[in-house]
Design a protein around this motif. Structure first.
Motif, PDB file in Angstrom:
ATOM      1  N   ALA A 151       0.830  -1.211   0.000  1.00 56.05           N
ATOM      2  CA  ALA A 151       0.000   0.000   0.000  1.00 56.05           C
ATOM      3  C   ALA A 151       0.866   1.264   0.000  1.00 56.05           C
ATOM      4  O   ALA A 151       0.483   2.282  -0.580  1.00 56.05           O
ATOM      5  CB  ALA A 151      -0.931  -0.015   1.200  1.00 56.05           C
ATOM      6  N   GLN A 152       2.025   1.229   0.622  1.00 56.98           N
ATOM      7  CA  GLN A 152       2.916   2.396   0.661  1.00 56.98           C
ATOM      8  C   GLN A 152       3.589   2.652  -0.686  1.00 56.98           C
ATOM      9  O   GLN A 152       4.025   3.761  -0.962  1.00 56.98           O
ATOM     10  CB  GLN A 152       3.998   2.201   1.726  1.00 56.98           C
ATOM     11  CG  GLN A 152       3.458   2.173   3.139  1.00 56.98           C
ATOM     12  CD  GLN A 152       4.553   1.795   4.127  1.00 56.98           C
ATOM     13  OE1 GLN A 152       5.333   0.892   3.876  1.00 56.98           O
ATOM     14  NE2 GLN A 152       4.573   2.498   5.261  1.00 56.98           N
ATOM     15  N   LEU A 153       3.659   1.637  -1.537  1.00 59.35           N
ATOM     16  CA  LEU A 153       4.333   1.795  -2.826  1.00 59.35           C
ATOM     17  C   LEU A 153       3.518   2.620  -3.816  1.00 59.35           C
ATOM     18  O   LEU A 153       4.063   3.134  -4.784  1.00 59.35           O
ATOM     19  CB  LEU A 153       4.638   0.426  -3.443  1.00 59.35           C
ATOM     20  CG  LEU A 153       5.587  -0.473  -2.657  1.00 59.35           C
ATOM     21  CD1 LEU A 153       5.876  -1.724  -3.447  1.00 59.35           C
ATOM     22  CD2 LEU A 153       6.874   0.248  -2.302  1.00 59.35           C
ATOM     23  N   ALA A 154       2.228   2.748  -3.584  1.00 64.50           N
ATOM     24  CA  ALA A 154       1.368   3.465  -4.526  1.00 64.50           C
ATOM     25  C   ALA A 154       1.769   4.930  -4.678  1.00 64.50           C
ATOM     26  O   ALA A 154       1.590   5.512  -5.749  1.00 64.50           O
ATOM     27  CB  ALA A 154      -0.086   3.359  -4.085  1.00 64.50           C
ATOM     28  N   ILE A 155       2.316   5.540  -3.630  1.00 67.16           N
ATOM     29  CA  ILE A 155       2.666   6.970  -3.709  1.00 67.16           C
ATOM     30  C   ILE A 155       4.104   7.199  -4.171  1.00 67.16           C
ATOM     31  O   ILE A 155       4.499   8.327  -4.410  1.00 67.16           O
ATOM     32  CB  ILE A 155       2.434   7.673  -2.358  1.00 67.16           C
ATOM     33  CG1 ILE A 155       3.321   7.067  -1.275  1.00 67.16           C
ATOM     34  CG2 ILE A 155       0.980   7.647  -1.972  1.00 67.16           C
ATOM     35  CD1 ILE A 155       3.356   7.872  -0.005  1.00 67.16           C
ATOM     36  N   THR A 162       5.064   9.488  -7.240  1.00 65.46           N
ATOM     37  CA  THR A 162       4.941  10.934  -7.078  1.00 65.46           C
ATOM     38  C   THR A 162       5.933  11.476  -6.042  1.00 65.46           C
ATOM     39  O   THR A 162       6.472  12.560  -6.222  1.00 65.46           O
ATOM     40  CB  THR A 162       3.508  11.310  -6.640  1.00 65.46           C
ATOM     41  OG1 THR A 162       3.177  10.589  -5.454  1.00 65.46           O
ATOM     42  CG2 THR A 162       2.521  10.994  -7.734  1.00 65.46           C
ATOM     43  N   THR A 163       6.189  10.739  -4.972  1.00 64.18           N
ATOM     44  CA  THR A 163       7.093  11.233  -3.932  1.00 64.18           C
ATOM     45  C   THR A 163       8.535  10.800  -4.147  1.00 64.18           C
ATOM     46  O   THR A 163       9.455  11.490  -3.734  1.00 64.18           O
ATOM     47  CB  THR A 163       6.655  10.738  -2.540  1.00 64.18           C
ATOM     48  OG1 THR A 163       6.732   9.313  -2.507  1.00 64.18           O
ATOM     49  CG2 THR A 163       5.272  11.214  -2.202  1.00 64.18           C
ATOM     50  N   GLY A 164       8.743   9.661  -4.784  1.00 63.42           N
ATOM     51  CA  GLY A 164      10.096   9.147  -4.964  1.00 63.42           C
ATOM     52  C   GLY A 164      10.657   8.594  -3.663  1.00 63.42           C
ATOM     53  O   GLY A 164       9.924   8.294  -2.721  1.00 63.42           O
ATOM     54  N   VAL A 197      16.342   9.870  -6.914  1.00 68.32           N
ATOM     55  CA  VAL A 197      15.894   8.572  -7.428  1.00 68.32           C
ATOM     56  C   VAL A 197      14.416   8.721  -7.784  1.00 68.32           C
ATOM     57  O   VAL A 197      13.618   9.145  -6.961  1.00 68.32           O
ATOM     58  CB  VAL A 197      16.081   7.447  -6.392  1.00 68.32           C
ATOM     59  CG1 VAL A 197      15.563   6.129  -6.933  1.00 68.32           C
ATOM     60  CG2 VAL A 197      17.537   7.319  -5.989  1.00 68.32           C
ATOM     61  N   GLN A 198      14.084   8.377  -9.026  1.00 66.83           N
ATOM     62  CA  GLN A 198      12.702   8.492  -9.497  1.00 66.83           C
ATOM     63  C   GLN A 198      12.169   7.109  -9.856  1.00 66.83           C
ATOM     64  O   GLN A 198      12.838   6.358 -10.562  1.00 66.83           O
ATOM     65  CB  GLN A 198      12.635   9.385 -10.735  1.00 66.83           C
ATOM     66  CG  GLN A 198      13.124  10.776 -10.512  1.00 66.83           C
ATOM     67  CD  GLN A 198      13.227  11.553 -11.816  1.00 66.83           C
ATOM     68  OE1 GLN A 198      13.058  11.013 -12.901  1.00 66.83           O
ATOM     69  NE2 GLN A 198      13.521  12.839 -11.702  1.00 66.83           N
ATOM     70  N   VAL A 199      10.973   6.811  -9.369  1.00 72.10           N
ATOM     71  CA  VAL A 199      10.309   5.559  -9.707  1.00 72.10           C
ATOM     72  C   VAL A 199       9.288   5.855 -10.791  1.00 72.10           C
ATOM     73  O   VAL A 199       8.414   6.701 -10.610  1.00 72.10           O
ATOM     74  CB  VAL A 199       9.616   4.952  -8.469  1.00 72.10           C
ATOM     75  CG1 VAL A 199       8.852   3.702  -8.845  1.00 72.10           C
ATOM     76  CG2 VAL A 199      10.643   4.651  -7.397  1.00 72.10           C
TER      77      VAL A 199
END
Length: 194
Positions: free
Chosen positions: A142-146, A149-151, A173-175
């Motif tokens: 659930a924490q990976l969803a943001i 946008t936040t990186g 670092v950009q996801v």
């Protein structure tokens, strides 16, 4: 060339002494040595010149002299470099398999360390992958969803702490993509949450 070291020309025979030939050859050799010794170093790079494997000097931008057989010149880029992580498989804290695509921006902060490392780019990418995998393991799905946008603000510091020995600092670092393969266990997990 005629007999006795003379050259035949339009006006007849002209004597060409061996000393003049040797001087011309020495001059050509010197011009060739100078041409092989000069390197052009751009504004966005530096050259580390290592003499006989011992003493290193930082040179550039502009023309840099590198003596053949004595010096080794290593170009060091100073512009931002992108390090890509494509399809990294990892597991989250709640044991969900994910595939992540990310990229990092890095700069060479210590040109001497960078030049002395044998091949820093693959090593930096390996450290980035290891730290990214570790960071994903500390988060729930659930924490990976943001993350797109936040990186990973703390990840750049963690990677830079390890890549500093090669003179490289990771600034961001950009996801760009997080994929979760759908399997029956994941469907059950989602139903339990809902």
């Amino acid at each position: 060339m005629g007999p006795g070291g003379t050259a035949t020309g339009i006006g007849g025979e002209v004597a060409v002494p061996g000393l003049q030939v040797a001087a011309v050859l020495a001059g050509l050799g010197l011009v060739l040595l100078v041409a092989c010794s000069l390197r052009s170093v751009g504004v966005a790079e530096r050259m580390v010149v290592v003499r006989l494997g011992r003493r290193a000097r930082l040179r550039g931008p502009g023309l840099v002299a590198v003596l053949p057989w004595l010096d080794r010149g290593v170009r060091v880029p100073l512009r931002a470099q992108w390090y890509d992580v494509v399809s990294l498989d990892a597991t989250t804290r709640d044991a969900v398999r994910v595939t992540v695509t990310a990229a990092a921006i890095g700069f060479v902060r210590d040109a001497m360390r960078y030049a002395m490392a044998s091949s820093p780019e693959p090593a930096v990418e390996w450290v980035l992958e290891a730290e990214l995998r570790r960071s994903l393991a500390e988060r729930d799905l659930a924490q990976l969803a943001i993350l797109p946008t936040t990186g990973f603000p703390e990840l750049s510091d963690a990677v830079s702490a390890r890549t500093g020995i090669w003179g490289v600092e990771i600034t961001e670092v950009q996801v760009s993509r997080i994929e979760t393969p759908v399997d029956p266990g994941l469907v059950r997990w989602a139903n339990e949450l809902g």
